[in-house]
Design a protein around this motif. Structure first.
Motif, PDB file in Angstrom:
ATOM      1  N   UNK A   1       0.843  -1.208   0.000  1.00  0.00           N
ATOM      2  CA  UNK A   1       0.000   0.000   0.000  1.00  0.00           C
ATOM      3  C   UNK A   1       0.874   1.253   0.000  1.00  0.00           C
ATOM      4  N   UNK A   2       1.954   1.233   0.790  1.00  0.00           N
ATOM      5  CA  UNK A   2       2.867   2.387   0.855  1.00  0.00           C
ATOM      6  C   UNK A   2       3.503   2.652  -0.511  1.00  0.00           C
ATOM      7  N   UNK A   3       3.868   1.573  -1.216  1.00  0.00           N
ATOM      8  CA  UNK A   3       4.481   1.722  -2.545  1.00  0.00           C
ATOM      9  C   UNK A   3       3.484   2.356  -3.515  1.00  0.00           C
ATOM     10  N   UNK A   4       2.234   1.854  -3.506  1.00  0.00           N
ATOM     11  CA  UNK A   4       1.216   2.397  -4.422  1.00  0.00           C
ATOM     12  C   UNK A   4       0.919   3.860  -4.084  1.00  0.00           C
ATOM     13  N   UNK A   5       0.898   4.196  -2.791  1.00  0.00           N
ATOM     14  CA  UNK A   5       0.643   5.581  -2.378  1.00  0.00           C
ATOM     15  C   UNK A   5       1.743   6.530  -2.819  1.00  0.00           C
ATOM     16  N   UNK A   6       2.945   5.993  -3.067  1.00  0.00           N
ATOM     17  CA  UNK A   6       4.069   6.830  -3.497  1.00  0.00           C
ATOM     18  C   UNK A   6       4.066   7.094  -5.004  1.00  0.00           C
TER      19      UNK A   6
ATOM     20  N   UNK B   1       4.266   2.578 -17.542  1.00  0.00           N
ATOM     21  CA  UNK B   1       5.207   3.705 -17.703  1.00  0.00           C
ATOM     22  C   UNK B   1       6.262   3.729 -16.590  1.00  0.00           C
ATOM     23  N   UNK B   2       6.092   2.848 -15.591  1.00  0.00           N
ATOM     24  CA  UNK B   2       7.031   2.853 -14.461  1.00  0.00           C
ATOM     25  C   UNK B   2       8.328   2.159 -14.857  1.00  0.00           C
ATOM     26  N   UNK B   3       9.350   2.985 -15.104  1.00  0.00           N
ATOM     27  CA  UNK B   3      10.678   2.458 -15.490  1.00  0.00           C
ATOM     28  C   UNK B   3      11.706   2.829 -14.423  1.00  0.00           C
TER      29      UNK B   3
ATOM     30  N   UNK C   1       9.827   6.061  -6.465  1.00  0.00           N
ATOM     31  CA  UNK C   1       8.747   5.396  -5.705  1.00  0.00           C
ATOM     32  C   UNK C   1       9.325   4.654  -4.499  1.00  0.00           C
ATOM     33  N   UNK C   2      10.445   3.960  -4.704  1.00  0.00           N
ATOM     34  CA  UNK C   2      11.092   3.219  -3.613  1.00  0.00           C
ATOM     35  C   UNK C   2      11.530   4.183  -2.511  1.00  0.00           C
ATOM     36  N   UNK C   3      12.132   5.299  -2.902  1.00  0.00           N
ATOM     37  CA  UNK C   3      12.587   6.289  -1.909  1.00  0.00           C
ATOM     38  C   UNK C   3      11.401   6.878  -1.157  1.00  0.00           C
ATOM     39  N   UNK C   4      10.314   7.158  -1.863  1.00  0.00           N
ATOM     40  CA  UNK C   4       9.134   7.768  -1.254  1.00  0.00           C
ATOM     41  C   UNK C   4       8.400   6.834  -0.294  1.00  0.00           C
TER      42      UNK C   4
ATOM     43  N   UNK D   1      11.206   1.870   0.702  1.00  0.00           N
ATOM     44  CA  UNK D   1      11.466   0.478   0.301  1.00  0.00           C
ATOM     45  C   UNK D   1      12.619   0.426  -0.698  1.00  0.00           C
ATOM     46  N   UNK D   2      12.876  -0.768  -1.229  1.00  0.00           N
ATOM     47  CA  UNK D   2      13.933  -0.961  -2.230  1.00  0.00           C
ATOM     48  C   UNK D   2      13.304  -1.094  -3.616  1.00  0.00           C
ATOM     49  N   UNK D   3      14.117  -0.884  -4.642  1.00  0.00           N
ATOM     50  CA  UNK D   3      13.621  -1.010  -6.024  1.00  0.00           C
ATOM     51  C   UNK D   3      13.086  -2.426  -6.266  1.00  0.00           C
ATOM     52  N   UNK D   4      13.772  -3.459  -5.673  1.00  0.00           N
ATOM     53  CA  UNK D   4      13.277  -4.836  -5.880  1.00  0.00           C
ATOM     54  C   UNK D   4      11.883  -5.043  -5.288  1.00  0.00           C
ATOM     55  N   UNK D   5      11.542  -4.259  -4.230  1.00  0.00           N
ATOM     56  CA  UNK D   5      10.191  -4.346  -3.661  1.00  0.00           C
ATOM     57  C   UNK D   5       9.164  -3.792  -4.643  1.00  0.00           C
ATOM     58  N   UNK D   6       9.541  -2.706  -5.322  1.00  0.00           N
ATOM     59  CA  UNK D   6       8.654  -2.119  -6.342  1.00  0.00           C
ATOM     60  C   UNK D   6       8.478  -3.109  -7.494  1.00  0.00           C
ATOM     61  N   UNK D   7       9.581  -3.755  -7.910  1.00  0.00           N
ATOM     62  CA  UNK D   7       9.511  -4.758  -8.983  1.00  0.00           C
ATOM     63  C   UNK D   7       8.590  -5.917  -8.600  1.00  0.00           C
ATOM     64  N   UNK D   8       8.700  -6.342  -7.330  1.00  0.00           N
ATOM     65  CA  UNK D   8       7.870  -7.466  -6.859  1.00  0.00           C
ATOM     66  C   UNK D   8       6.387  -7.094  -6.903  1.00  0.00           C
ATOM     67  N   UNK D   9       6.075  -5.866  -6.471  1.00  0.00           N
ATOM     68  CA  UNK D   9       4.696  -5.402  -6.513  1.00  0.00           C
ATOM     69  C   UNK D   9       4.169  -5.405  -7.950  1.00  0.00           C
ATOM     70  N   UNK D  10       4.961  -4.865  -8.870  1.00  0.00           N
ATOM     71  CA  UNK D  10       4.521  -4.780 -10.266  1.00  0.00           C
ATOM     72  C   UNK D  10       4.285  -6.172 -10.861  1.00  0.00           C
ATOM     73  N   UNK D  11       5.120  -7.126 -10.448  1.00  0.00           N
ATOM     74  CA  UNK D  11       4.961  -8.504 -10.938  1.00  0.00           C
ATOM     75  C   UNK D  11       3.663  -9.114 -10.379  1.00  0.00           C
ATOM     76  N   UNK D  12       3.418  -8.910  -9.077  1.00  0.00           N
ATOM     77  CA  UNK D  12       2.190  -9.426  -8.459  1.00  0.00           C
ATOM     78  C   UNK D  12       0.960  -8.781  -9.092  1.00  0.00           C
ATOM     79  N   UNK D  13       1.065  -7.472  -9.342  1.00  0.00           N
ATOM     80  CA  UNK D  13      -0.049  -6.758  -9.960  1.00  0.00           C
ATOM     81  C   UNK D  13      -0.319  -7.298 -11.368  1.00  0.00           C
ATOM     82  N   UNK D  14       0.738  -7.576 -12.113  1.00  0.00           N
ATOM     83  CA  UNK D  14       0.592  -8.100 -13.472  1.00  0.00           C
ATOM     84  C   UNK D  14      -0.177  -9.425 -13.462  1.00  0.00           C
TER      85      UNK D  14
END
Length: 451
Positions: free
Chosen positions: A377-382, A393-395, A402-405, A408-421
């Motif tokens: 939720x924190x990642x999506x809110x960022x 568009x998230x590259x 997003x990770x800094x905001x 979290x780490x960039x790999x956490x953002x990648x994991x979220x995007x994979x789960x969302x996909x």
């Protein structure tokens, strides 16, 4: 709750299900395992002895031995005995009296008694549609009176003011009179807790009980104290005419021995379970559902009730219409679904009620915990609104921002995007008639649901 016991019993019964037939030898071994599992769960020894003996006698009966699947027949015997030990069915509060129905709440200090009074007031207000007043006679701890006043304000219950210089019996008389004047359906009366049971405490609470003649006298006890919980419930029951028990802090109790012992030792039913710190974290105690959860069969009815009670029906309808029209499932929707899980008591609560979760590896469960959901939720809110609608568009640089905001780490953002996909692909299938197919599959797997 019951995690350790659940794992042990499920492993034992699973081995038996694999046997072609039950023999004296494999039954003896299984019952020894059941006995050890119950003792390790801190179940009272007399209760363990009776439980194992009843299962042994029933398992030796023709119904089990002649069954085509004797292992499964034995699971039913164990399930029925668990239900019998805990009290057969949910025992509701007796509120069918001339208002106000007075509920006296007793317990030791530190058991979560005052918070439980607020939880019970909220439960009765929201689910039973009762107007509730709460009052405190804990004159030895002024902080307890202040705490109840603050909690009452947060849950839409009326608070009857009391002071440390008053006598508990006087507070009791005045509170009942005020609740009657204000036409309240229920008055919940909090009493003083002690660090241990003493005669002075018992005399005082007996005097309060005599003054207000409550229709329900509930004993609040911390489930994590195990056999001490059972012993204190027994002592209170000998001093007061208890009508039931509320077990608190069950979310932190992996053993569950108190829940399996109290009914047998005191003869009084468990009426509620405290399953968290928030004022909505109180569940009616249903022995048959708890038994099913212990044996890994889940609590689908409890899940449906929870969803019905907490679901945001407007948002759910919007979401269903969006899917039906074939519109894309975006990260805003993903976040809404996770918020819905939070409303239903969190991921841990949901997983405990899903059938078969006992067989899911602990490592996999850890990836689905409440902490992980909060992180998602924190990642999506960022993200910006545009990023939530169009995740493609998230590259690189956006991911770093997003990770800094979100801390979290960039790999956490990648994991979220994979789960969302993966979730997005599933939602697309649902939009093309897959939802009806999925519901048919679920109905086929769950006994008792209409096809």
């Amino acid at each position: 709750m019951f995690d350790n016991l659940s794992q042990r019993l499920q492993a034992t019964l699973k081995r038996l299900r694999g046997e072609g037939r039950l023999t004296e030898e494999n039954m003896r071994e299984a019952l020894r395992e059941v006995r050890m599992a119950l003792l390790e769960a801190d179940v009272a020894l007399p209760v363990v002895k009776d439980f194992v003996e009843h299962v042994r006698v029933k398992a030796a009966g023709q119904e089990v031995l002649t069954s085509l699947t004797p292992g499964q027949a034995l699971v039913k015997v164990v399930n029925d005995e668990l239900v019998a030990v805990m009290g057969a069915a949910n025992e509701r509060l007796n509120l069918a009296v001339r208002p106000p129905a007075v509920i006296l709440v007793a317990g030791l200090q530190g058991s979560g008694k005052t918070t439980t009074v607020a939880k019970l007031a909220r439960f009765l207000h929201e689910r039973e549609k009762k107007s509730v007043m709460v009052a405190s006679a804990d004159v030895y701890r002024p902080a307890a009176i202040d705490q109840l006043q603050k909690l009452a304000a947060s849950i839409d219950a009326e608070f009857f003011p009391s002071r440390p210089d008053q006598k508990p019996v006087d507070i009791a008389h005045q509170a009942v009179e005020e609740a009657r004047k204000r036409l309240k359906d229920v008055l919940i009366f909090d009493t003083a807790g002690r660090l241990h049971i003493d005669e002075t405490m018992m005399q005082e609470i007996r005097a309060v009980h005599a003054a207000i003649q409550p229709v329900e006298t509930l004993f609040v006890v911390d489930s994590m104290t195990g056999q001490d919980a059972v012993n204190s419930a027994k002592a209170f029951n000998e001093a007061l005419p208890l009508t039931g028990v509320i077990l608190t802090k069950t979310d932190g109790d992996a053993r569950g021995g108190a829940a399996l012992s109290i009914r047998q030792v005191t003869g009084k039913p468990i009426k509620f379970l405290g399953v968290g710190e928030k004022t909505d974290a109180l569940e009616a105690f249903h022995p048959e559902r708890v038994a099913a959860r212990i044996l890994g069969m889940g609590d689908v009815l409890g899940l449906v009730e929870e969803a019905t009670r907490t679901a945001d029906k407007e948002k759910a309808q919007e979401f269903a219409q969006k899917l039906a029209k074939g519109k894309g499932f975006d990260l805003e929707d993903f976040r809404d679904q996770m918020a819905q899980m939070e409303k239903m008591g969190g991921v841990a609560n949901l997983m405990g009620k899903l059938p078969g979760m006992g067989e899911v590896p602990e490592a996999a469960k850890a990836q689905l915990g409440d902490k992980q959901v909060k992180q998602l939720v924190a990642i999506i809110n960022s993200m910006t609104p545009q990023e939530r609608r169009f995740p493609d568009i998230i590259r690189g640089s956006r991911k770093r921002r997003i990770a800094a905001g979100s801390g979290t780490q960039v790999q956490d953002v990648n994991r979220l995007l994979k789960q969302f996909d993966q979730m997005q692909k599933m939602m697309k299938r649902m939009g093309k008639g897959g939802l009806q197919r999925m519901l048919r599959d679920v109905k086929g797997r769950l006994p008792g649901l209409p096809g």
